[in-house]
Design an enzyme around this catalytic site. Sequence first.
Site, PDB file in Angstrom:
ATOM      1  N   HIS A   1      51.641  44.295  15.064  1.00  0.00           N
ATOM      2  CA  HIS A   1      52.042  43.911  16.405  1.00  0.00           C
ATOM      3  C   HIS A   1      50.810  43.896  17.291  1.00  0.00           C
ATOM      4  O   HIS A   1      50.275  44.966  17.627  1.00  0.00           O
ATOM      5  CB  HIS A   1      53.064  44.916  16.924  1.00  0.00           C
ATOM      6  CG  HIS A   1      53.714  44.534  18.220  1.00  0.00           C
ATOM      7  ND1 HIS A   1      53.366  43.425  18.948  1.00  0.00           N
ATOM      8  CD2 HIS A   1      54.693  45.149  18.926  1.00  0.00           C
ATOM      9  CE1 HIS A   1      54.116  43.357  20.027  1.00  0.00           C
ATOM     10  NE2 HIS A   1      54.921  44.384  20.056  1.00  0.00           N
TER      11      HIS A   1
ATOM     12  N   HIS B   1      61.123  38.983  16.738  1.00  0.00           N
ATOM     13  CA  HIS B   1      60.183  39.963  17.280  1.00  0.00           C
ATOM     14  C   HIS B   1      59.916  41.020  16.205  1.00  0.00           C
ATOM     15  O   HIS B   1      58.773  41.368  15.947  1.00  0.00           O
ATOM     16  CB  HIS B   1      60.729  40.588  18.553  1.00  0.00           C
ATOM     17  CG  HIS B   1      59.738  41.484  19.246  1.00  0.00           C
ATOM     18  ND1 HIS B   1      58.582  41.003  19.805  1.00  0.00           N
ATOM     19  CD2 HIS B   1      59.728  42.823  19.449  1.00  0.00           C
ATOM     20  CE1 HIS B   1      57.898  42.030  20.339  1.00  0.00           C
ATOM     21  NE2 HIS B   1      58.574  43.132  20.127  1.00  0.00           N
TER      22      HIS B   1
ATOM     23  N   PHE C   1      57.395  45.975  26.491  1.00  0.00           N
ATOM     24  CA  PHE C   1      57.355  47.096  27.434  1.00  0.00           C
ATOM     25  C   PHE C   1      57.452  46.539  28.838  1.00  0.00           C
ATOM     26  O   PHE C   1      56.797  45.562  29.177  1.00  0.00           O
ATOM     27  CB  PHE C   1      56.017  47.835  27.307  1.00  0.00           C
ATOM     28  CG  PHE C   1      55.958  48.832  26.191  1.00  0.00           C
ATOM     29  CD1 PHE C   1      54.908  49.734  26.119  1.00  0.00           C
ATOM     30  CD2 PHE C   1      56.937  48.879  25.207  1.00  0.00           C
ATOM     31  CE1 PHE C   1      54.836  50.660  25.086  1.00  0.00           C
ATOM     32  CE2 PHE C   1      56.880  49.793  24.176  1.00  0.00           C
ATOM     33  CZ  PHE C   1      55.818  50.700  24.111  1.00  0.00           C
TER      34      PHE C   1
ATOM     35  N   CYS D   1      54.309  42.853  25.750  1.00  0.00           N
ATOM     36  CA  CYS D   1      54.387  42.282  24.408  1.00  0.00           C
ATOM     37  C   CYS D   1      54.955  40.863  24.366  1.00  0.00           C
ATOM     38  O   CYS D   1      54.989  40.261  23.294  1.00  0.00           O
ATOM     39  CB  CYS D   1      55.221  43.177  23.500  1.00  0.00           C
ATOM     40  SG  CYS D   1      54.647  44.891  23.514  1.00  0.00           S
TER      41      CYS D   1
ATOM     42  N   LYS E   1      55.262  40.221  11.760  1.00  0.00           N
ATOM     43  CA  LYS E   1      54.625  41.505  12.072  1.00  0.00           C
ATOM     44  C   LYS E   1      54.599  42.388  10.826  1.00  0.00           C
ATOM     45  O   LYS E   1      53.744  43.258  10.704  1.00  0.00           O
ATOM     46  CB  LYS E   1      55.357  42.237  13.201  1.00  0.00           C
ATOM     47  CG  LYS E   1      55.240  41.555  14.563  1.00  0.00           C
ATOM     48  CD  LYS E   1      55.922  42.380  15.644  1.00  0.00           C
ATOM     49  CE  LYS E   1      55.828  41.730  17.014  1.00  0.00           C
ATOM     50  NZ  LYS E   1      56.624  40.496  17.113  1.00  0.00           N
TER      51      LYS E   1
ATOM     52  N   GLU F   1      67.498  43.434  18.631  1.00  0.00           N
ATOM     53  CA  GLU F   1      67.276  42.018  18.402  1.00  0.00           C
ATOM     54  C   GLU F   1      68.387  41.396  17.560  1.00  0.00           C
ATOM     55  O   GLU F   1      68.831  40.276  17.835  1.00  0.00           O
ATOM     56  CB  GLU F   1      65.938  41.842  17.689  1.00  0.00           C
ATOM     57  CG  GLU F   1      65.588  40.399  17.433  1.00  0.00           C
ATOM     58  CD  GLU F   1      64.150  40.229  17.004  1.00  0.00           C
ATOM     59  OE1 GLU F   1      63.512  41.230  16.613  1.00  0.00           O
ATOM     60  OE2 GLU F   1      63.681  39.097  17.057  1.00  0.00           O
TER      61      GLU F   1
END
Lengths: 83, 413, 410
Positions: free
Chosen positions: C335, C298, C394, C158, C330, C309
């Site tokens: 995403h 993010h 990930f 990601c 997002k 975060e």
Amino acid sequence: MAEFDTPRLRAMMKDCAGPGEHPELEGEFIDTTYEDLGFDSLAVLELATLIQQDLGVPFPDDAVAEMVTPRNVLDYVNQQIAA
Amino acid sequence: MTAPVVATGLGVVAPNGLGAEAFWENVLAGKTGIDRISRFDPAGYDVTLAGEIKDFDASDYIPGALIARTDRMTHFALAATEMALADACARPADFPEYEMAVVTANSAGGTEFGQRELEKLQMHGPQHVGAYMSIAWFYAANTGQISIKQKMRGPCVMISAEQAGGLDTIGHARRIIRGGALLAVSGGTDAPFSPAGLIAQMTTRRLSTGTDPLTAYRPFSTHPGGYVPGEGGAMIILEDAANARERGARQAYGVIAGYAATFDPPPGSPRPPGLRRAIELALQDAGIAAADVDAVLADGHAVPELDRREAEAIAAVFGPLGVPVSVPKTLNGRMYSGGSSLDAVTALLMLRDQVIPPTVGSSDVSAECPVDLVGDQARAARIRHVVVLSRGYGGLSRDYSCFNTAVVISAVS
Amino acid sequence: MVAPGEPGARPFWAAMTAGKPATGPITLFDASRFRCRIAAESRFDPVTAGLTPQQIRRTDRAGQFAIAATAEALADAGLSPGDLPPERTGVSIGNAIGNTMLMEQEYAAGSDGGRLWLCDQNYGVPHAYCSMVSSSIAVEVAWASQAEGPATVVSTGCTSGLDAVGHASQLICEGSADVVITGATEAPVTPITVACFDALKATSVRNDDPAGACKPFDLHRDGLVLGEGAAVFVLEEESHARSRGARIRAIIAGYASRANAYHMTGLQPEGRELAEAIRRALGNARVDPSEIDYVSAHGSGTRQNDRHETAALKASLGHHAYRAPASSIKSMIGHSLGGIGAIEIAACVFALEDQVVPPTANLETRDPECDLDYVPGDARQVPVNTVLNVGSGFGGFQTAIVLLSSRRSR
């Protein structure tokens, strides 16, 4: 459907845990937490998928969140089967 | 900017040998790892040969829980990393956590794991896709799992340039070390052999349908019939040379002296292909002349037009028959991103042992390929600089290539 | 750009500043048997986008996005393919999962719907191999821009979109290229990918309220929503750009990546490695936390990410974390895995140009653990000269990029 018993759960958990010996899954493990058994969140989710797959028992998000010990899984699955 | 970066540890998972020493011994002896495909029955396929990894037990290197959630490509990557770190006598705990980097390449993703899960999805529905699939099949899984297992918290990257990617990791790892990291795990592994994976590879029409392991893959020959595919790869520990010396590293196999990557012009363009320029830029980067190079490990595609172009590029830089050329990957197949890393390992061992490995199968070198191809016997030679070449697939036609990478690996002075 | 909703850079930004979510029921395949049945899809059509029949035949949707976005980027830069010296032009495209739709189709045919483990070679179509390898995406971008310098796909889950642009800036700084066509693309709204996220239970199950489903930083957030899209940039060495009279839209000033080395999907609440990446990127850029005007977060909308975060921002920016607005787009475009980092960079560029920060949509109930200013609901007009863009992925990847306004002298 037959009751979902400890030996069957043990076999499925061994599948998720991968090849090799799993001494932690022999003997009394039913009330040990998944965390203590070395089952991280992914492994528990994998177990949920296996159960869905092999037994056709659905495992929604909130149900997975409650699976802290193998006994929780046994109880949940048997409740679903009975229903 | 020009701080030397050296290779201090090697880890190999090759069809003809597990571990760098076993691999190298078999390469010098001309022992092939190519055989009839055994992972599944190849009887229904035109391609029946491959370089498969044999006698590999992932549990020798990684715990069962990790095996279950990773594809074969990651088993290879983790095993090769363990071997390389052991060879380098480098314990991650001895390095600052943010100064260790991981740069891997991969081409095909978690092919076999992916085919199993796709089968479950298509036959039984989405509830049958497991949780491990999300982390097992994506291309960056190797970098991620190595980083986690070895507790390396510096820059971690995954690069995709098909076969050329393995060499690109070396160039990129060198860049990261020059940028301040002390150690990098670099290299590629691929495990593209599931039936679905094989069929996809076959659509390039570049795979050999030969049945004799010793002659099916014969680059630069008069009638090359395509390449034999392979699986596996290699990991190389790269370190800042000064730091390696200071910590008492057991050995420095060689210096990553030069690196360059180019891309071919689009099909139909009158512009020349980019391999020659990659070689020249890499030599420039290394600060050496063509005459200083003692051997070239070629890409060796075994497709006539691609062989011709590679020979032309080599001849343009080194002169016709101007430098010994070898394609030891004839013993293992073209292992995708793993293959170019394995060639880099080969170059490092050539420097150590002062010998050029054989090329097997290409006994009749084509007149269109003016290369001094080392035959099927290893050749002792004085070796200070080796150029390693790799080209990555581009598609469209059988005759077209794309990614070109050249690396100069030199003796430690 | 090809973002969810209307393709193109301007329509994207108009939707962002209007706070308009593009999430809806999945239409790209029949998702009726899936746990999560919503996604942020683009109204992209390859024919309308100008792709040729051969381009369409040999590419997956992700590759098609990249081709279209590359053409738009070149036009925006006032360039035609071939205007730039090919040898000094590189390619660095981010992508996480490759060409899944095409790969699934190939597999379905070869295996006859999964019935055959030994797939039938007669069903292998030309270019099937291009769908197996993600490097084919870099090939299409290189062809579309006639680049002959270093070319690669950067694939770090990601954070691929951020890392690809970071890699491009490294190529330019070291002199390997003067221009790099960079960005990212992803088209993950496919059966296997949706099924993967279902198995992880990482996606929202607010199937009856798609527009309101992605709720980053909200107390009641229940997961991410998948999106698709691409953003491609012409990244140029500054003096090269100035000498050809190029319009500079923003400056990439700093980049750093770290790994948490902890878990492939799990995140620890302290966010220390992301904090470290942020600190390093700021250091590279010679920017003090007090100078940050906007954080492109993010903000995936999972319980763990948003907490992780928030902690990382506090650890790296100190009390400035409370001052600088931080929003997650997002919330509106989902995403898109490897693609989103580049799309967020595009949002940062627009924010710097227009002096507007986009909102976090669907942020209605405050979470005590997420107590920063996430710009709930409406876009905000504020001075924006320095932007921080962060991502986690990930595999444990943690990345930060710092962008500066083109008005800022260096």
